[in-house]
Scaffold this active site. Sequence first.
Site, PDB file in Angstrom:
ATOM      1  N   ASN A   9       0.969  -1.242  -0.035  1.00  0.00           N
ATOM      2  CA  ASN A   9      -0.072   0.099   0.208  1.00  0.00           C
ATOM      3  C   ASN A   9       1.021   1.147  -0.021  1.00  0.00           C
ATOM      4  O   ASN A   9       1.645   1.576   1.020  1.00  0.00           O
ATOM      5  CB  ASN A   9      -1.092   0.134   1.353  1.00  0.00           C
ATOM      6  CG  ASN A   9      -1.591   1.240   1.303  1.00  0.00           C
ATOM      7  OD1 ASN A   9      -1.654   1.923   0.446  1.00  0.00           O
ATOM      8  ND2 ASN A   9      -2.311   1.468   2.748  1.00  0.00           N
ATOM      9  N   LYS A  11       0.268   4.460  -0.451  1.00  0.00           N
ATOM     10  CA  LYS A  11      -0.297   5.264   0.208  1.00  0.00           C
ATOM     11  C   LYS A  11      -0.179   6.649  -0.814  1.00  0.00           C
ATOM     12  O   LYS A  11       0.057   6.479  -1.759  1.00  0.00           O
ATOM     13  CB  LYS A  11       0.156   5.703   1.610  1.00  0.00           C
ATOM     14  CG  LYS A  11       0.120   4.398   2.452  1.00  0.00           C
ATOM     15  CD  LYS A  11       0.140   4.732   4.002  1.00  0.00           C
ATOM     16  CE  LYS A  11      -0.164   3.482   4.888  1.00  0.00           C
ATOM     17  NZ  LYS A  11      -0.084   3.394   6.115  1.00  0.00           N
ATOM     18  N   HIS A  95      -9.374   1.445   4.655  1.00  0.00           N
ATOM     19  CA  HIS A  95      -8.299   1.431   5.403  1.00  0.00           C
ATOM     20  C   HIS A  95      -8.499   2.434   6.679  1.00  0.00           C
ATOM     21  O   HIS A  95      -9.248   3.344   6.395  1.00  0.00           O
ATOM     22  CB  HIS A  95      -7.114   2.174   4.512  1.00  0.00           C
ATOM     23  CG  HIS A  95      -5.715   1.973   5.346  1.00  0.00           C
ATOM     24  ND1 HIS A  95      -5.365   3.108   6.048  1.00  0.00           N
ATOM     25  CD2 HIS A  95      -4.844   1.009   5.004  1.00  0.00           C
ATOM     26  CE1 HIS A  95      -4.206   2.514   6.467  1.00  0.00           C
ATOM     27  NE2 HIS A  95      -3.698   1.544   6.070  1.00  0.00           N
ATOM     28  N   GLU A  97      -6.955   5.103   7.727  1.00  0.00           N
ATOM     29  CA  GLU A  97      -6.794   6.415   7.246  1.00  0.00           C
ATOM     30  C   GLU A  97      -7.816   6.832   6.686  1.00  0.00           C
ATOM     31  O   GLU A  97      -8.123   8.171   7.038  1.00  0.00           O
ATOM     32  CB  GLU A  97      -5.428   6.407   6.448  1.00  0.00           C
ATOM     33  CG  GLU A  97      -3.884   6.327   7.378  1.00  0.00           C
ATOM     34  CD  GLU A  97      -2.940   5.569   6.606  1.00  0.00           C
ATOM     35  OE1 GLU A  97      -2.954   5.690   5.318  1.00  0.00           O
ATOM     36  OE2 GLU A  97      -2.037   5.129   7.442  1.00  0.00           O
ATOM     37  N   GLU A 167      -5.579  -4.810  10.657  1.00  0.00           N
ATOM     38  CA  GLU A 167      -4.451  -3.591  10.720  1.00  0.00           C
ATOM     39  C   GLU A 167      -4.917  -3.025  12.197  1.00  0.00           C
ATOM     40  O   GLU A 167      -5.402  -2.011  12.041  1.00  0.00           O
ATOM     41  CB  GLU A 167      -4.423  -2.839   9.578  1.00  0.00           C
ATOM     42  CG  GLU A 167      -4.276  -3.327   8.254  1.00  0.00           C
ATOM     43  CD  GLU A 167      -3.653  -2.395   7.415  1.00  0.00           C
ATOM     44  OE1 GLU A 167      -2.511  -2.553   6.764  1.00  0.00           O
ATOM     45  OE2 GLU A 167      -4.125  -1.403   6.995  1.00  0.00           O
ATOM     46  N   GLY A 173       2.444   2.140  10.700  1.00  0.00           N
ATOM     47  CA  GLY A 173       3.390   3.371  10.473  1.00  0.00           C
ATOM     48  C   GLY A 173       3.968   3.828  11.847  1.00  0.00           C
ATOM     49  O   GLY A 173       4.682   4.799  11.884  1.00  0.00           O
ATOM     50  N   SER A 212       3.253  -1.954  10.459  1.00  0.00           N
ATOM     51  CA  SER A 212       4.736  -1.951  10.697  1.00  0.00           C
ATOM     52  C   SER A 212       5.440  -3.375  10.361  1.00  0.00           C
ATOM     53  O   SER A 212       6.520  -3.894  10.853  1.00  0.00           O
ATOM     54  CB  SER A 212       5.207  -1.602  11.863  1.00  0.00           C
ATOM     55  OG  SER A 212       4.718  -0.402  12.048  1.00  0.00           O
TER      56      SER A 212
HETATM   57  P1  PGA Z   1       2.805   0.178   7.746  1.00  0.00           P
HETATM   58  O1  PGA Z   1       1.270   0.502   6.887  1.00  0.00           O
HETATM   59  O2  PGA Z   1       3.187  -1.169   7.172  1.00  0.00           O
HETATM   60  O3  PGA Z   1       3.453   1.726   7.131  1.00  0.00           O
HETATM   61  O4  PGA Z   1       2.487   0.258   9.067  1.00  0.00           O
HETATM   62  C1  PGA Z   1       0.467  -0.483   6.823  1.00  0.00           C
HETATM   63  C2  PGA Z   1      -0.818  -0.109   6.269  1.00  0.00           C
HETATM   64  O5  PGA Z   1      -1.428   1.120   6.667  1.00  0.00           O
HETATM   65  O6  PGA Z   1      -1.563  -0.694   5.250  1.00  0.00           O
END
Ligand code: PGA
Length: 248
Positions: A9, A11, A95, A97, A167, A173, A212
């Site tokens: 992903n 982003k 997601h 976000e 998640e 992140g 992460s």
């Molecule tokens: P990350 O994000 O691996 O940077 O923690 C995962 C995601 O948001 O899908």
Amino acid sequence: MRQILVAGNWKLNGSRKDIVGLIGRILAGAGDTGDTRIAVCPPFVYIPLVSELLSGSKIAYGSQDVSDQESGAFTGEVSGPMLTDFGCSYAIVGHSERRALYAEDDAFTARKFAAARRAGLTPILCVGESLEERDAGITEDVVARQLDAVIDLEGIAALGDAVIAYEPVWAIGTGKTASPQQAQDVHAFIRGKLAGLDKGVADKVQILYGGSVKGSNAAELFAMQDIDGGLIGGASLQADDFLAICRA
Ligand code: PGA
């Protein structure tokens, strides 16, 4: 045996130049990733470029979001049929976000899930709790509520050919990964909940872990019984890291 899926992903990251380089390095190194299915989810505007760069390869691609609408007066939206027009296989929906920063609730996410399926895309449905929710001991309630919104709208059978990504918001992140056992516990809860409705769907659905994931922790996560791969944010922007996860 469920196939392992590793989906990147990206982003809101990348440029034409970065993406040509990143895909080039992924293609060069993907020869020894075995049966793992690999996918990348670039920003919408780069999907045609990614489609060209990946043509003839086994690597799939998808979008990070999809409109709940098919066409019409919906300024700024991108629909499922537009995405399949450019060869997308997957669409991430819900997601955290999108949920947190753009106020997309469970019902709206469910409509996006439905729109993705109508267009022939495989939805990657993201679910997961915040740190406050985990601390309050309501992780399972939150995840169940997020799943129920989709099941109520589309029926349990719709999940059989979808992907679920667990998640935990506190792990996205942040560099703080859920332990393999913490992740497995929630994955087993999700599969168990689905099995209560349809055992065939529960056995079949791919449940990815996201938050992460790195080359250094992917193998122990993917070794857990109910973890069928990962949804990778930050580490998917570095070819070496991403490929290490695919090999894990
Ligand atoms: P990350 O994000 O691996 O940077 O923690 C995962 C995601 O948001 O899908």
